[in-house]
Design a protein around this motif. Structure first.
Motif, PDB file in Angstrom:
ATOM      1  N   VAL A 193     -38.017  -4.022  -0.850  1.00  0.00           N
ATOM      2  CA  VAL A 193     -37.723  -4.190  -2.279  1.00  0.00           C
ATOM      3  C   VAL A 193     -37.249  -5.622  -2.557  1.00  0.00           C
ATOM      4  N   SER A 194     -36.330  -6.112  -1.690  1.00  0.00           N
ATOM      5  CA  SER A 194     -35.790  -7.467  -1.896  1.00  0.00           C
ATOM      6  C   SER A 194     -36.879  -8.528  -1.782  1.00  0.00           C
ATOM      7  N   ALA A 195     -37.852  -8.280  -0.901  1.00  0.00           N
ATOM      8  CA  ALA A 195     -38.889  -9.291  -0.686  1.00  0.00           C
ATOM      9  C   ALA A 195     -39.951  -9.259  -1.776  1.00  0.00           C
ATOM     10  N   PHE A 196     -40.304  -8.041  -2.239  1.00  0.00           N
ATOM     11  CA  PHE A 196     -41.453  -7.946  -3.147  1.00  0.00           C
ATOM     12  C   PHE A 196     -41.082  -7.753  -4.622  1.00  0.00           C
ATOM     13  N   VAL A 197     -39.989  -7.038  -4.866  1.00  0.00           N
ATOM     14  CA  VAL A 197     -39.675  -6.687  -6.258  1.00  0.00           C
ATOM     15  C   VAL A 197     -38.615  -7.614  -6.855  1.00  0.00           C
ATOM     16  N   THR A 198     -37.552  -7.879  -6.087  1.00  0.00           N
ATOM     17  CA  THR A 198     -36.443  -8.681  -6.612  1.00  0.00           C
ATOM     18  C   THR A 198     -36.893 -10.057  -7.124  1.00  0.00           C
ATOM     19  N   PRO A 199     -37.749 -10.791  -6.390  1.00  0.00           N
ATOM     20  CA  PRO A 199     -38.164 -12.099  -6.915  1.00  0.00           C
ATOM     21  C   PRO A 199     -38.865 -11.994  -8.277  1.00  0.00           C
ATOM     22  N   VAL A 200     -39.658 -10.929  -8.460  1.00  0.00           N
ATOM     23  CA  VAL A 200     -40.354 -10.748  -9.742  1.00  0.00           C
ATOM     24  C   VAL A 200     -39.343 -10.463 -10.839  1.00  0.00           C
ATOM     25  N   MET A 201     -38.330  -9.648 -10.494  1.00  0.00           N
ATOM     26  CA  MET A 201     -37.297  -9.342 -11.498  1.00  0.00           C
ATOM     27  C   MET A 201     -36.525 -10.586 -11.890  1.00  0.00           C
ATOM     28  N   ILE A 202     -36.237 -11.433 -10.885  1.00  0.00           N
ATOM     29  CA  ILE A 202     -35.521 -12.682 -11.184  1.00  0.00           C
ATOM     30  C   ILE A 202     -36.396 -13.566 -12.075  1.00  0.00           C
ATOM     31  N   LEU A 203     -37.697 -13.597 -11.736  1.00  0.00           N
ATOM     32  CA  LEU A 203     -38.625 -14.412 -12.522  1.00  0.00           C
ATOM     33  C   LEU A 203     -38.635 -13.966 -13.988  1.00  0.00           C
ATOM     34  N   ILE A 204     -38.658 -12.647 -14.205  1.00  0.00           N
ATOM     35  CA  ILE A 204     -38.737 -12.135 -15.580  1.00  0.00           C
ATOM     36  C   ILE A 204     -37.398 -12.283 -16.300  1.00  0.00           C
TER      37      ILE A 204
END
Lengths: 246, 115
Positions: free
Chosen positions: B19-30
């Motif tokens: 989750v931290s590798a694939f989802v968290t960066p996208v959430m931070i981006l948004i």
């Protein structure tokens, strides 16, 4: 070939019958562009001091016997070229193992662990020779081939901070060899090996520093084998909790 | 040799790592870049919309997964990092970190259930 250039080889000496503790002895040897550290050691043995003890055999990174610490890093001395080091090269026995004599270490601990993981094919049932070979597709071979390349040189144990911290740790080479047989389509001994691999002293003692894979001269990547075993062992663990699980 | 119970924690650690590798960066981006820099309308993160998302059962589940798994991942990662830095009080460190992750998990559940 040779000119007048020389290098100094600082060799750790330990003769248990006379020495209370290991010490260093320096030898001046010719610098030859094509020489590896093993050549320099052989020069010492042949010309300067016949008492220096070290293991070696093939001189081509196949036998796995000439591993030693070279300037503090675990290396095969047959693969470590003089030209990649300075004018003084420090040579010590592999870390984390007891010293038998000079650069020779006692590897009994590894042999015992290696035996414990059953490093051989355990077939469900032996078929008679008349029934022919056990066939395997290239894809089945590809799954485990990388992990067959281990030459048991023990550089990975000398690099592993976890093995230094807890000598009970089964360690990189043995665990990756267990993984190699578990992945082999001809094998059905995984449950037996898991008793070792899935124990506290097995893969779970690894904190994934990855030094084993960094120093591996054959690019086996034992750290990957251990992580893959962790995933498989975790699946086993949760499966065992399901109704009907074992 | 005794079978290890490490898979309980390691399973959460591995899942949290994914989750931290694939989802968290996208959430931070948004949430951290795209909205503040007006690349996405600010309306997208308005209170009403986010509240509606967190009130939906699927939204709750998604929020739970992206909060609780990385919390356990962080706890276990910090435990191993402490060990690798030579801190040898493994058990007290593990207890403090895992209790923190467990408290975070319970707080997340209770906050989401109140929505």
């Amino acid at each position: 070939m040779s000119n007048d250039r020389t290098i100094t080889l600082e060799v750790m000496r330990y003769r248990p019958e006379t020495d209370a503790a290991p010490s260093f002895q320096s030898y001046v040897v010719p610098y030859v562009e094509e020489w590896v550290v093993l050549d320099a050691l052989n020069y010492v043995k042949d010309n300067l001091d016949t008492t220096v003890s070290y293991r070696w055999s093939c001189h081509m990174a196949v036998c796995g016997s000439c591993g030693m610490m070279i300037d503090g890093e675990p290396k095969l001395s047959c693969k470590a070229f003089l030209r990649d080091y300075g004018s003084k090269i420090r040579v010590e026995p592999l870390s984390h193992f007891p010293i038998e004599r000079d650069l020779v270490v006692v590897i009994d601990d590894f042999i015992e662990k290696f035996t414990r993981i059953r490093p051989y094919i355990i077939a469900q049932s032996e078929k008679p020779v008349s029934e022919g070979e056990y066939l395997q597709t290239p894809a089945q071979l590809h799954k485990y081939k990388q992990f067959t390349l281990c030459i048991n040189c023990l550089l990975c144990y000398a690099a592993c901070p976890q093995y230094a911290h807890n000598p009970e740790f089964v360690g990189p080479a043995a665990l990756s060899m267990a993984h190699r047989y578990n992945l082999d389509s001809r094998d059905s001994g995984r449950d037996l090996r898991q008793e070792v691999s899935a124990s506290h002293e097995g893969v779970w003692e690894c904190s994934f520093v990855g030094a084993c894979s960094d120093v591996c001269p054959k690019h086996v990547d034992p750290a990957a084998a251990i992580q893959q075993t962790k995933i498989a062992s975790t699946m086993d663990y949760y499966k065992a909790l399901l109704p009907g699980g074992k | 040799m005794a079978k290890s119970h490490k898979p309980i924690i390691w399973g959460l650690f591995a899942g949290g790592g994914m989750v931290s590798a694939f989802v968290t960066p996208v959430m931070i981006l948004i949430t951290g870049l795209a909205v503040p820099f007006h690349l996405i309308s600010r309306e997208a993160m308005s209170y009403d919309r986010v509240h509606a998302f967190a009130s939906n059962p699927i939204g709750k589940l998604l929020l739970f997964v992206v909060i609780f798994l990385p919390a356990w991942h962080a706890a276990h990662r910090l435990r191993i990092t402490a060990h690798d830095f030579g801190l040898r009080q493994d058990i007290p460190i593990a207890v403090v970190l895992y209790v923190t992750a467990a408290v975070g998990t319970i707080m997340t559940i209770s906050a989401l259930l109140k929505m």
